[in-house]
Design a protein around this motif. Sequence first.
Motif, PDB file in Angstrom:
ATOM      1  N   GLY A  73      53.617  32.637  33.924  1.00 57.86           N
ATOM      2  CA  GLY A  73      54.034  32.140  32.619  1.00 57.86           C
ATOM      3  C   GLY A  73      53.932  30.644  32.428  1.00 57.86           C
ATOM      4  N   TYR A  74      53.848  29.879  33.516  1.00 56.94           N
ATOM      5  CA  TYR A  74      53.862  28.423  33.377  1.00 56.94           C
ATOM      6  C   TYR A  74      52.722  27.939  32.484  1.00 56.94           C
ATOM      7  N   PHE A  75      51.543  28.541  32.637  1.00 58.38           N
ATOM      8  CA  PHE A  75      50.387  28.126  31.857  1.00 58.38           C
ATOM      9  C   PHE A  75      50.121  29.056  30.672  1.00 58.38           C
ATOM     10  N   SER A  76      51.179  29.637  30.135  1.00 57.17           N
ATOM     11  CA  SER A  76      50.974  30.545  29.003  1.00 57.17           C
ATOM     12  C   SER A  76      50.357  29.842  27.806  1.00 57.17           C
ATOM     13  N   PHE A  77      50.586  28.531  27.679  1.00 56.77           N
ATOM     14  CA  PHE A  77      49.969  27.796  26.572  1.00 56.77           C
ATOM     15  C   PHE A  77      48.446  27.813  26.674  1.00 56.77           C
ATOM     16  N   ALA A  78      47.934  28.029  27.898  1.00 56.49           N
ATOM     17  CA  ALA A  78      46.486  28.047  28.094  1.00 56.49           C
ATOM     18  C   ALA A  78      45.923  29.454  28.197  1.00 56.49           C
ATOM     19  N   ILE A  79      46.705  30.386  28.764  1.00 56.23           N
ATOM     20  CA  ILE A  79      46.159  31.722  29.042  1.00 56.23           C
ATOM     21  C   ILE A  79      46.961  32.845  28.401  1.00 56.23           C
ATOM     22  N   GLY A  80      48.009  32.521  27.639  1.00 59.89           N
ATOM     23  CA  GLY A  80      48.885  33.565  27.113  1.00 59.89           C
ATOM     24  C   GLY A  80      48.176  34.610  26.281  1.00 59.89           C
ATOM     25  N   ARG A  81      47.117  34.221  25.574  1.00 61.44           N
ATOM     26  CA  ARG A  81      46.334  35.171  24.772  1.00 61.44           C
ATOM     27  C   ARG A  81      44.941  35.399  25.354  1.00 61.44           C
ATOM     28  N   ASP A  82      44.721  34.872  26.538  1.00 62.62           N
ATOM     29  CA  ASP A  82      43.421  34.980  27.199  1.00 62.62           C
ATOM     30  C   ASP A  82      43.446  36.171  28.149  1.00 62.62           C
ATOM     31  N   LEU A  83      43.246  37.365  27.598  1.00 61.18           N
ATOM     32  CA  LEU A  83      43.352  38.577  28.408  1.00 61.18           C
ATOM     33  C   LEU A  83      42.339  38.628  29.553  1.00 61.18           C
ATOM     34  N   PRO A  84      41.114  38.131  29.385  1.00 60.73           N
ATOM     35  CA  PRO A  84      40.202  38.126  30.540  1.00 60.73           C
ATOM     36  C   PRO A  84      40.745  37.323  31.719  1.00 60.73           C
ATOM     37  N   SER A  85      41.391  36.165  31.441  1.00 60.37           N
ATOM     38  CA  SER A  85      41.957  35.372  32.538  1.00 60.37           C
ATOM     39  C   SER A  85      43.122  36.095  33.189  1.00 60.37           C
ATOM     40  N   LEU A  86      43.962  36.727  32.376  1.00 61.32           N
ATOM     41  CA  LEU A  86      45.097  37.460  32.928  1.00 61.32           C
ATOM     42  C   LEU A  86      44.627  38.691  33.704  1.00 61.32           C
ATOM     43  N   LYS A  87      43.589  39.334  33.206  1.00 57.66           N
ATOM     44  CA  LYS A  87      43.023  40.474  33.941  1.00 57.66           C
ATOM     45  C   LYS A  87      42.472  40.008  35.279  1.00 57.66           C
ATOM     46  N   LYS A  88      41.787  38.856  35.293  1.00 56.93           N
ATOM     47  CA  LYS A  88      41.247  38.318  36.537  1.00 56.93           C
ATOM     48  C   LYS A  88      42.361  38.048  37.540  1.00 56.93           C
ATOM     49  N   PHE A  89      43.483  37.494  37.052  1.00 59.92           N
ATOM     50  CA  PHE A  89      44.640  37.240  37.911  1.00 59.92           C
ATOM     51  C   PHE A  89      45.096  38.529  38.576  1.00 59.92           C
ATOM     52  N   PHE A  90      45.311  39.563  37.771  1.00 58.44           N
ATOM     53  CA  PHE A  90      45.857  40.798  38.338  1.00 58.44           C
ATOM     54  C   PHE A  90      44.851  41.520  39.219  1.00 58.44           C
ATOM     55  N   LEU A  91      43.574  41.501  38.863  1.00 59.32           N
ATOM     56  CA  LEU A  91      42.585  42.164  39.709  1.00 59.32           C
ATOM     57  C   LEU A  91      42.493  41.480  41.068  1.00 59.32           C
ATOM     58  N   GLN A  92      42.606  40.157  41.090  1.00 58.40           N
ATOM     59  CA  GLN A  92      42.582  39.446  42.372  1.00 58.40           C
ATOM     60  C   GLN A  92      43.814  39.798  43.206  1.00 58.40           C
ATOM     61  N   VAL A  93      44.960  39.930  42.542  1.00 61.65           N
ATOM     62  CA  VAL A  93      46.182  40.318  43.257  1.00 61.65           C
ATOM     63  C   VAL A  93      46.081  41.765  43.741  1.00 61.65           C
ATOM     64  N   LEU A  94      45.612  42.652  42.896  1.00 63.82           N
ATOM     65  CA  LEU A  94      45.492  44.058  43.274  1.00 63.82           C
ATOM     66  C   LEU A  94      44.501  44.242  44.411  1.00 63.82           C
ATOM     67  N   ASP A  95      43.419  43.479  44.389  1.00 67.74           N
ATOM     68  CA  ASP A  95      42.439  43.567  45.465  1.00 67.74           C
ATOM     69  C   ASP A  95      42.984  42.991  46.775  1.00 67.74           C
ATOM     70  N   GLY A  96      43.790  41.921  46.678  1.00 66.09           N
ATOM     71  CA  GLY A  96      44.211  41.201  47.877  1.00 66.09           C
ATOM     72  C   GLY A  96      45.532  41.619  48.473  1.00 66.09           C
ATOM     73  N   SER A  97      46.370  42.321  47.699  1.00 61.96           N
ATOM     74  CA  SER A  97      47.685  42.688  48.210  1.00 61.96           C
ATOM     75  C   SER A  97      47.589  43.811  49.238  1.00 61.96           C
ATOM     76  N   PRO A  98      48.272  43.674  50.378  1.00 56.32           N
ATOM     77  CA  PRO A  98      48.285  44.752  51.364  1.00 56.32           C
ATOM     78  C   PRO A  98      49.259  45.872  50.990  1.00 56.32           C
ATOM     79  N   LEU A  99      50.040  45.649  49.930  1.00 54.46           N
ATOM     80  CA  LEU A  99      51.007  46.638  49.460  1.00 54.46           C
ATOM     81  C   LEU A  99      50.670  47.058  48.036  1.00 54.46           C
TER      82      LEU A  99
END
Length: 325
Positions: free
Chosen positions: A116-142
């Motif tokens: 949320g800290y950078f919501s002013f930059a990415i709050g409506r940028d769904l591709p950036s938010l999707k990239k964030f979660f896909l990187q987490v989903l790919d990298g998380s061991p859980l």
Amino acid sequence: MSPARPFTNGVYCPLITPFKADDESVDFDALTAQVVRLAAARMGIVLLGTNGEASHLSDKERAAVIRASRDALDSKGFTHVPILAGTGTGSAKETVRLCHEARDAGADYVIVIPPGYFSFAIGRDLPSLKKFFLQVLDGSPLPVMIYNFPGAASGIDFNSDFLIELSEHQNCFGAKLTCASIGKTHRLCSHTQSEAYKSRHPLQYFVMPGYSDILLPALVSRASGCITGTGNVLPKTIVKLYDVATAALTAGASLEEARELQDIVAESDWAIVKAGIGGTKYAMDKYVQPGLGGVTRVPLPYADAGIESMLETGLQRGLAYENSL
């Protein structure tokens, strides 16, 4: 591979992290007492969420909270109870690191809020938010649960299309919806509880509203339960509501008792929501056990006289029912 401790349908509590009044250090005795108390009430365990003031904790403290909770559960015979731990932070890279540290400390699943800290930059940028979660989903061991809480993520609020898209990732096992949208809940459940979805995913997907005041209607929409901060104060009542409601919806029991219990829980849940984290800690100390809640970390406020008076009224029916169980 599925985790050793299965996540199951039911009601879960995002625990507060109790701090000592003299130096704001973590009170591990109070923490472990609360963990065992909730597990004994059949309330699931969620650590390091919003109620847990995760953003106020160092990485070392986060790991220590998980480790102490796992040890307490195991020592009291709750070896089967899984731990869902919050690991969301400002970047995907650091979130993945926290996911690894959570696993090493004893967590079984993780829950991740958008940055949320950078919501002013990415709050409506769904591709950036999707990239964030896909990187987490790919990298998380859980396995990862998506945490949709606009109030704690500077207004970032995912719609059902976005959540459905992420649900197709094999390491995404659910969503916590602290946006109070029954329509969104229903659409996500319709997709993830379908036989077609289940045939593609070995892990069950859990749709968990973030409030217990909508538990009954959410269950009607096929939700898996809820994750509710009110469970810190009224765990047995909310577990009873879940049991009665699921019996009414699956076994033909009367729905009226569930409605009456939902009336009590909705009233109590609203009082806790208005009281905030400081008010929740006050309620735990006054109505559950002295010292169980502890203080908040500055700058989060503790309860004032107005909050105390409101809780006295708002929790009256809920506490009476809880104490009758």
